[in-house]
Motif scaffolding. Structure first.
Motif, PDB file in Angstrom:
ATOM      1  N   GLY A 163      -2.674   1.824  -8.912  1.00 41.88           N
ATOM      2  CA  GLY A 163      -3.796   0.973  -8.536  1.00 41.88           C
ATOM      3  C   GLY A 163      -5.016   1.324  -9.337  1.00 41.88           C
ATOM      4  N   ASP A 206      -8.751   1.392  -5.261  1.00 40.03           N
ATOM      5  CA  ASP A 206      -7.657   1.299  -4.298  1.00 40.03           C
ATOM      6  C   ASP A 206      -7.117   2.664  -3.883  1.00 40.03           C
ATOM      7  N   CYS A 219      -2.566   6.368  -2.024  1.00 41.35           N
ATOM      8  CA  CYS A 219      -2.996   5.005  -1.714  1.00 41.35           C
ATOM      9  C   CYS A 219      -3.461   5.010  -0.256  1.00 41.35           C
ATOM     10  N   SER A 220      -4.265   4.039   0.101  1.00 45.14           N
ATOM     11  CA  SER A 220      -4.807   3.995   1.465  1.00 45.14           C
ATOM     12  C   SER A 220      -3.715   3.955   2.540  1.00 45.14           C
TER      13      SER A 220
END
Length: 189
Positions: free
Chosen positions: A102, A106, A130-131
């Motif tokens: 990303g 992100d 990543c989230s």
């Protein structure tokens, strides 16, 4: 990747170390034309290549440099700073749990040993996540969350970060920079 034969907007100059290697690949070591003119005037750089653009003052005129080389070598063996960008670069801008990539917007930092369990913010305890993976892991260790890391983490040296940066060539380069960069570049006719 696009190679420009015309002048890029803003007329940036590629900055090379005294050994004719870029100071940085990612982000690519570029200075604004104003910074370059000042460095030329202060005799800190040697002009290697120029654009077909001239700037004038009342007492002189000068072609804008497109590539400059520092006159004094900047040691590249110093330890890289611990920054969000350098962690993302070390980890290849990819989540260290699922492998998803990303943009820097992100991605997040994740403490391998959560701060709630005594974890500290350091090269050996922070990974890119990543989230969704960061939320899924929560305040647990990778083992507790059954989310193994994709690779072992550690403090990179400057050379390792340079190599990592070479995996992300800019989308646009000027033709005069090509001889000093080490990506596989196909020039358009």
């Amino acid at each position: 990747m696009q190679v420009l034969t015309g002048m890029p907007s803003g007329f940036p100059a590629l900055v090379l170390n005294a050994d004719f290697r870029p100071l940085s690949y990612f982000p690519l070591s570029l200075w604004s034309w104003e910074e370059v003119i000042k460095a030329v005037w202060q005799d800190r750089v040697e002009v290697v290549a120029t654009y077909d653009k001239v700037v004038r003052s009342p007492s002189m005129e000068m072609q804008l440099p497109s590539v400059v080389c520092l006159k004094s070598y900047v040691d590249q063996d110093r330890n890289p700073a611990f920054t969000r960008f350098n962690v993302f670069l070390r980890d290849g801008f990819a989540c260290q749990y699922c492998g998803g990539g990303g943009t820097a917007q992100d991605l997040t930092f994740d403490h391998i040993l959560p701060r709630s369990q005594g974890g500290i913010t350091s090269w050996t305890n922070i990974v890119t996540a990543c989230s969704p993976c960061n939320l899924k892991k929560g305040g647990r260790t990778p083992m507790q969350a059954q989310m193994p890391l994709r690779r072992k983490v550690g403090r990179p040296n400057a050379w390792q970060l340079q190599q990592a940066g070479r995996r992300f060539p800019p989308q646009t380069l000027h033709r005069s920079w090509i001889d000093y960069l080490y990506w596989d570049i196909e020039l358009e006719a």
